[in-house]
Write a protein that holds these residues in place. Structure first.
Motif, PDB file in Angstrom:
ATOM      1  N   TYR A 361       0.817  -1.225   0.000  1.00  0.00           N
ATOM      2  CA  TYR A 361       0.000   0.000   0.000  1.00  0.00           C
ATOM      3  C   TYR A 361       0.853   1.279   0.000  1.00  0.00           C
ATOM      4  N   LEU A 364       2.401   1.989  -3.266  1.00  0.00           N
ATOM      5  CA  LEU A 364       1.381   2.365  -4.250  1.00  0.00           C
ATOM      6  C   LEU A 364       1.075   3.860  -4.144  1.00  0.00           C
ATOM      7  N   VAL A 365       0.860   4.312  -2.912  1.00  0.00           N
ATOM      8  CA  VAL A 365       0.512   5.717  -2.724  1.00  0.00           C
ATOM      9  C   VAL A 365       1.687   6.608  -3.113  1.00  0.00           C
ATOM     10  N   THR A 368       2.340   6.658  -6.945  1.00  0.00           N
ATOM     11  CA  THR A 368       1.295   7.339  -7.699  1.00  0.00           C
ATOM     12  C   THR A 368       1.398   8.862  -7.553  1.00  0.00           C
ATOM     13  N   SER A 424      -5.044  -3.735  -3.633  1.00  0.00           N
ATOM     14  CA  SER A 424      -3.820  -2.927  -3.646  1.00  0.00           C
ATOM     15  C   SER A 424      -2.760  -3.597  -4.543  1.00  0.00           C
ATOM     16  N   ILE A 457      -6.615   3.912  -4.887  1.00  0.00           N
ATOM     17  CA  ILE A 457      -6.050   4.261  -3.568  1.00  0.00           C
ATOM     18  C   ILE A 457      -7.174   4.756  -2.649  1.00  0.00           C
ATOM     19  N   SER A 461      -7.939   2.976   0.829  1.00  0.00           N
ATOM     20  CA  SER A 461      -7.788   3.803   2.035  1.00  0.00           C
ATOM     21  C   SER A 461      -9.100   3.869   2.816  1.00  0.00           C
TER      22      SER A 461
END
Ligand code: MSP
Length: 511
Positions: A361, A364-365, A368, A424, A457, A461
């Motif tokens: 996760y 990923l955030v 991005t 995710s 996301i 989240s």
């Protein structure tokens, strides 16, 4: 429209020493569910507390030269501090609270009036540590000629004293039938079967007072008798809502008698009290049954179940020194199938945090947001495309809500979170497949990929906000203060006018 209500409880923990991560596990489950129910639009009350009467606590107080009241005042403060340090919020009940004592005495009188309680003599075995009566057949006779508790192994003492008894046997048939006709009521099935096989064929009347114990609530007109800690303790679930025979409070009506859902968590060693005695007390009081009484497994260590008396407990503060509280709560909420025992192992805790929260996760955030700020300084506009990978990822986001909620509604926490991380993972794979870093000159295409990642996301989240609300606030901030709500997941245009932060680091990798 009026919100549905949900009342969630944990056991009230004995104010006899420090709490350990087993207690933290239960409270975390209940708290995570409370957050989930709020996300679904329920008005929620979460209750935990401390069980402060009984022989064991009186003995502990004496050993410290304190009065029992001084002792429990001190201990309950340490409980509250621990929950605060873990950012766990709830309402709190103590069995020494005046409003609780009043309810227990009124209920005792009511049972007497109804002829459900009679005076006799108790002769048999008692475990002070478990505050539990046992028959010789339930107990284990060891080579030293002494009797021991079958699961906790505590030494049992022989008790012979006058006692009041509650006529449990009158309710045996009702309870068996209610269990039969309400398959979702008690869980998991293996605990229900154990209770059925061991107790429900021949339910004995329960001794509900002690004469040789003074630290407890007195029988109103017979003060030599102290009300048995379990009758005292179980009633916390309704005294906390200000139950009363005459004029029940609006809170009691809202969350109990007229409430929509009541979900109670407890560890399997006290399933007997919650699957048998508690429903029978409620029935005897003409009160409705909870929606679900859910027993869970134990946290175990290489030396067996973690327990104060074994001295093999892990202090939650030991973990708090090294890990963010939400890392620990995520681990407990997501890694043990509800009802099963779970081995606690710090290496595993670390591995799960690194794999799920940091590599999956967190990465990923940060990837991005970085790619977005490298190429755009304006919000991204979502458009439908004919690209297969785009369609697949849109579909995965759309379907994720149902999957997550279905598991959570069944209290399958582990599967709900596994589904979140599978989404995710898909989002990370979408990055690998669409290779946005090669598209710096094709901004239209890049925009469509990145906006899908933002939507993904957002969904992940939102689900994670049930267990990591503080960290998700930070994420929300970096997503242009976007509030997380289930309703908004399917709206793919939500980022059209919202700009995101340039970068974000979730957690640093654990060594
Ligand atoms: N005071 C009673 C409960 C009364 S409820 C009306 C009691 N207290 S306790 O302090 O012993 O807490 C027991 C609960 O703590 C368990 O039912 C469980 O929820 C939690 N746990 C204690 N040890 C645990 C593990 N090792 N593993 C998982 N949960 C554990 O019983």
């Amino acid at each position: 429209m009026k919100k549905k209500t949900c009342y969630i409880t944990t056991p009230i923990y004995y104010a006899s020493g420090n709490l350990h991560i087993g207690h933290l596990y239960t409270t975390t489950l209940a708290w995570t569910l409370a957050n989930y129910k709020r996300l679904c639009g329920f008005e929620v009350k979460l209750l935990t507390g401390s069980d402060e009467h009984g022989q064991k606590i009186a003995q502990k107080a004496a050993a410290q030269n304190l009065s029992p009241q001084e002792f429990v005042d001190k201990i309950s403060q340490t409980f509250l501090k621990l929950w605060k340090d873990f950012d766990l919020e709830f309402e709190y009940i103590r069995t020494t609270d005046k409003k609780h004592i009043k309810v227990v005495q009124e209920v005792f009188d009511y049972f007497l009036e109804q002829g459900l309680i009679y005076k006799d003599k108790y002769e048999g075995l008692y475990s002070v540590s478990d505050e539990e009566f046992l028959t010789k057949t339930q107990a284990v006779l060891k080579e030293d000629g002494k009797y021991y508790h079958p699961s906790s192994n505590h030494l049992l003492e022989y008790v012979s004293e006058e006692s009041y008894f509650f006529k449990m046997s009158l309710f045996q048939e009702w309870l068996n039938e209610y269990i039969q006709t309400h398959p979702e009521w008690l869980a998991p099935e293996k605990s229900v079967n154990e209770i059925k096989n061991n107790f429900l064929n021949d339910l004995k009347d329960l001794s509900v007072t002690r004469t040789n114990v003074s630290w407890g609530i007195k029988v109103p007109n017979d003060t030599q008798h102290t009300i048995y800690v379990w009758l005292d303790a179980l009633l916390n679930y309704i005294s906390a809502l200000n139950f009363s025979f005459k004029n029940s409070s609006s809170e009691f009506k809202k969350y109990w008698s007229e409430g929509d859902e009541i979900i109670q968590f407890l560890g399997k060693e006290i399933a007997r009290f919650h699957f048998i005695y508690w429903p029978i007390f409620l029935k005897a009081l003409n009160l409705r049954m909870p929606t679900r009484i859910q027993s869970h497994g134990w946290l175990i260590t290489p030396t067996g179940k973690m327990s104060k008396s074994k001295g093999n407990t892990i202090d939650p503060y030991q973990l708090l020194e090294k890990y963010h509280p939400e890392m620990i709560k995520y681990f407990f909420a997501s890694q043990i199938p509800l009802g099963d025992d779970g081995v606690f192992d710090e290496e595993r805790l670390k591995a799960v945090i690194n794999a799920d929260l940091i590599n999956n996760y967190g990465n990923l955030v940060s990837r991005t947001l970085k790619m977005k700020s490298n190429s755009f300084n304006k919000p991204l506009q979502y458009q439908e495309t004919t690209n297969e990978l785009d369609k697949e990822i849109d579909q995965a986001i759309l379907l994720s809500e149902n999957t997550f909620c279905n598991y959570f509604d069944k209290l399958e926490f582990d599967k709900a979170f596994a589904a979140v991380f599978s989404l995710s993972t898909k989002l990370n794979k979408y990055i690998d497949e669409t290779k946005p870093w090669t598209l710096k000159d094709d901004l239209n295409r890049l925009e469509q990929i990145l906006v899908r990642l933002l939507n993904g996301i957002y969904a992940v989240s939102t689900y994670l906000s049930t267990v990591m609300p503080k960290k998700m606030e930070e994420v929300s901030h970096s997503l242009g203060n976007m509030e997380f709500s289930l309703k908004n997941i399917k709206n793919f245009s939500k980022f059209d006018n919202i700009d995101t932060a340039e970068a974000f680091i979730f957690f640093k990798r654990l060594k």
